[in-house]
Design a protein around this motif. Structure first.
Motif, PDB file in Angstrom:
ATOM      1  N   LEU A  65       0.852  -1.190   0.000  1.00 25.54           N
ATOM      2  CA  LEU A  65       0.000   0.000   0.000  1.00 25.54           C
ATOM      3  C   LEU A  65       0.881   1.231   0.000  1.00 25.54           C
ATOM      4  O   LEU A  65       1.827   1.327   0.777  1.00 25.54           O
ATOM      5  N   PHE A  66       0.576   2.194  -0.873  1.00 26.22           N
ATOM      6  CA  PHE A  66       1.326   3.451  -0.941  1.00 26.22           C
ATOM      7  C   PHE A  66       0.338   4.606  -0.788  1.00 26.22           C
ATOM      8  O   PHE A  66      -0.526   4.818  -1.628  1.00 26.22           O
ATOM      9  N   LEU A  67       0.457   5.342   0.337  1.00 29.74           N
ATOM     10  CA  LEU A  67      -0.413   6.483   0.607  1.00 29.74           C
ATOM     11  C   LEU A  67       0.304   7.786   0.280  1.00 29.74           C
ATOM     12  O   LEU A  67       1.428   8.013   0.712  1.00 29.74           O
ATOM     13  N   ALA A  68      -0.356   8.651  -0.485  1.00 27.31           N
ATOM     14  CA  ALA A  68       0.205   9.956  -0.825  1.00 27.31           C
ATOM     15  C   ALA A  68      -0.945  10.902  -1.144  1.00 27.31           C
ATOM     16  O   ALA A  68      -2.083  10.474  -1.344  1.00 27.31           O
ATOM     17  N   VAL A  69      -0.661  12.197  -1.170  1.00 26.25           N
ATOM     18  CA  VAL A  69      -1.656  13.194  -1.583  1.00 26.25           C
ATOM     19  C   VAL A  69      -1.566  13.304  -3.098  1.00 26.25           C
ATOM     20  O   VAL A  69      -0.519  13.682  -3.633  1.00 26.25           O
ATOM     21  N   LEU A  70      -2.652  12.999  -3.794  1.00 21.46           N
ATOM     22  CA  LEU A  70      -2.596  12.795  -5.238  1.00 21.46           C
ATOM     23  C   LEU A  70      -3.339  13.848  -6.047  1.00 21.46           C
ATOM     24  O   LEU A  70      -3.884  13.549  -7.106  1.00 21.46           O
ATOM     25  N   ARG A  71      -3.353  15.101  -5.591  1.00 20.66           N
ATOM     26  CA  ARG A  71      -3.961  16.145  -6.414  1.00 20.66           C
ATOM     27  C   ARG A  71      -3.224  16.209  -7.742  1.00 20.66           C
ATOM     28  O   ARG A  71      -1.993  16.290  -7.761  1.00 20.66           O
ATOM     29  N   PRO A  72      -3.956  16.179  -8.872  1.00 23.67           N
ATOM     30  CA  PRO A  72      -3.311  16.082 -10.185  1.00 23.67           C
ATOM     31  C   PRO A  72      -2.318  17.205 -10.462  1.00 23.67           C
ATOM     32  O   PRO A  72      -2.511  18.346 -10.046  1.00 23.67           O
ATOM     33  N   GLY A 125      11.009  21.808   0.710  1.00 21.16           N
ATOM     34  CA  GLY A 125      11.717  20.608   1.103  1.00 21.16           C
ATOM     35  C   GLY A 125      12.750  20.313   0.030  1.00 21.16           C
ATOM     36  O   GLY A 125      13.924  20.636   0.137  1.00 21.16           O
ATOM     37  N   MET A 126      12.306  19.699  -1.064  1.00 23.75           N
ATOM     38  CA  MET A 126      13.137  19.532  -2.242  1.00 23.75           C
ATOM     39  C   MET A 126      12.314  20.007  -3.428  1.00 23.75           C
ATOM     40  O   MET A 126      11.294  19.412  -3.751  1.00 23.75           O
ATOM     41  N   SER A 127      12.727  21.087  -4.058  1.00 20.47           N
ATOM     42  CA  SER A 127      11.953  21.681  -5.142  1.00 20.47           C
ATOM     43  C   SER A 127      12.125  20.891  -6.427  1.00 20.47           C
ATOM     44  O   SER A 127      13.177  20.912  -7.063  1.00 20.47           O
ATOM     45  N   ALA A 128      11.050  20.192  -6.838  1.00 18.08           N
ATOM     46  CA  ALA A 128      11.084  19.478  -8.107  1.00 18.08           C
ATOM     47  C   ALA A 128      11.230  20.450  -9.267  1.00 18.08           C
ATOM     48  O   ALA A 128      11.868  20.140 -10.273  1.00 18.08           O
ATOM     49  N   ALA A 129      10.661  21.650  -9.126  1.00 15.87           N
ATOM     50  CA  ALA A 129      10.748  22.643 -10.192  1.00 15.87           C
ATOM     51  C   ALA A 129      12.202  23.030 -10.465  1.00 15.87           C
ATOM     52  O   ALA A 129      12.614  23.179 -11.622  1.00 15.87           O
ATOM     53  N   ILE A 130      12.993  23.202  -9.409  1.00 16.38           N
ATOM     54  CA  ILE A 130      14.404  23.543  -9.583  1.00 16.38           C
ATOM     55  C   ILE A 130      15.145  22.415 -10.292  1.00 16.38           C
ATOM     56  O   ILE A 130      15.904  22.644 -11.240  1.00 16.38           O
ATOM     57  N   THR A 174       0.643  17.896  -9.405  1.00 12.80           N
ATOM     58  CA  THR A 174       1.427  18.486  -8.323  1.00 12.80           C
ATOM     59  C   THR A 174       2.690  17.661  -8.107  1.00 12.80           C
ATOM     60  O   THR A 174       2.798  16.523  -8.562  1.00 12.80           O
ATOM     61  N   GLY A 175       3.659  18.259  -7.387  1.00 13.03           N
ATOM     62  CA  GLY A 175       4.900  17.547  -7.112  1.00 13.03           C
ATOM     63  C   GLY A 175       4.676  16.252  -6.350  1.00 13.03           C
ATOM     64  O   GLY A 175       5.331  15.239  -6.615  1.00 13.03           O
ATOM     65  N   ASN A 176       3.745  16.268  -5.398  1.00 15.32           N
ATOM     66  CA  ASN A 176       3.456  15.056  -4.629  1.00 15.32           C
ATOM     67  C   ASN A 176       2.979  13.926  -5.527  1.00 15.32           C
ATOM     68  O   ASN A 176       3.427  12.785  -5.416  1.00 15.32           O
ATOM     69  N   ALA A 177       2.043  14.247  -6.418  1.00 11.64           N
ATOM     70  CA  ALA A 177       1.482  13.224  -7.304  1.00 11.64           C
ATOM     71  C   ALA A 177       2.541  12.675  -8.249  1.00 11.64           C
ATOM     72  O   ALA A 177       2.622  11.463  -8.484  1.00 11.64           O
ATOM     73  N   VAL A 178       3.367  13.560  -8.789  1.00 13.42           N
ATOM     74  CA  VAL A 178       4.424  13.130  -9.710  1.00 13.42           C
ATOM     75  C   VAL A 178       5.438  12.234  -8.989  1.00 13.42           C
ATOM     76  O   VAL A 178       5.846  11.190  -9.503  1.00 13.42           O
ATOM     77  N   THR A 179       5.823  12.637  -7.774  1.00 14.51           N
ATOM     78  CA  THR A 179       6.766  11.839  -6.991  1.00 14.51           C
ATOM     79  C   THR A 179       6.186  10.470  -6.671  1.00 14.51           C
ATOM     80  O   THR A 179       6.867   9.445  -6.788  1.00 14.51           O
TER      81      THR A 179
END
Length: 266
Positions: free
Chosen positions: A4-11, A173-178, A13-18
């Protein structure tokens, strides 16, 4: 192993992509990974029902508070991945901080994306309001346009047509954009905060500014100095290749989940 993998999955976004990227790593190793949005669950009892129904053997959560708290007290081993919100926001709330501390005690491992995040976590243990503030300021700023979430392909296409990426966050935290800008060979100007400074070496892989006045000075310097731009772009791309390798990340998560698999067998 069924995981099971729990994450915040708003389309978009960095969280969803990660989360999608980590799931791909785990499934490539032969695991079955059930990715679920942490916001779809209100209590650990709902997770207990899911674990039983899906015959899950281990779990992983992105964010200690948002996801990790839902995994406490179950029979399966789990690991957690720190998010920037954990350390920059939730750790400042006493009750949330206590919950996250208990999650860390129960987790079999914890992943921090940067050395500064790891150090912050060790020091702390061993967001709607901010959004409204940003939107209000953008409305008052001439020449600034607020864009909503974009598909990654569209975002990358737009980024490659830009002169530079500016990260003005006051909390990262860690900027995916950068990292994406570095990988796409786009110069980076970022606010000098710990999360950004962990990725950007001033004058080498990008430029760090402390206030608006310094940002203007550095932006003008970048415009006037093509050689600096070329050097930083090359160094930035090399940094991503060496320190944020997709293959190394995949192997690391596969090894960590292997630990959960061994715990489940014991």
């Amino acid at each position: 192993m069924r995981l099971l993998f729990l994450a915040v999955l708003r389309p978009h976004t960095g969280n969803a992509v990660t989360a999608e990227r980590v799931r791909d790593h785990l499934e490539a190793a032969g695991h079955e990974c059930l990715l679920k949005d942490a916001f779809d669950f209100e209590s650990p009892s709902e997770i207990a029902d899911l674990i039983a129904a899906e015959k899950l053997e281990a779990a992983l959560a992105l964010h200690l508070y948002r996801g990790g708290r839902l995994l406490q007290g179950h029979r399966i081993p789990f690991g957690i991945i720190f998010g920037g919100t954990d350390l920059n926001e939730d750790a400042n709330h006493r009750e949330k901080k206590e919950v996250m501390g208990r999650v860390l005690q129960e987790a079999r491992f914890a992943v921090a994306f940067t050395e500064s995040m790891r150090e912050m976590a060790q020091t702390q243990w061993v967001d709607p309001v901010f959004t409204r503030e940003v939107k209000a300021r953008v409305k008052r700023a001439a020449g600034v346009r607020l864009m909503g979430e974009m598909r990654r392909e569209d975002l990358h296409a737009a980024l490659k047509n830009c002169f530079a990426l500016v990260n003005s966050s006051v909390s990262e935290g860690m900027s995916a954009a950068i990292l994406e800008a570095m990988d796409l060979e786009v110069p980076v100007l970022a606010r000098n905060i710990p999360g950004n400074a962990a990725l950007v070496k001033h004058g080498v892989t990008g430029l760090l500014f402390a206030d608006p006045q310094e940002f203007v000075q550095l932006a003008k310097r970048l415009i006037r100095d093509p050689a600096l731009e070329r050097d930083m772009v090359a160094q930035g791309r090399e940094y991503v290749r060496r320190h944020n390798s997709w293959q190394v990340e995949r192997e690391t998560y596969q090894q960590l989940v292997g630990k959960l698999e061994r715990c489940a067998e014991d």
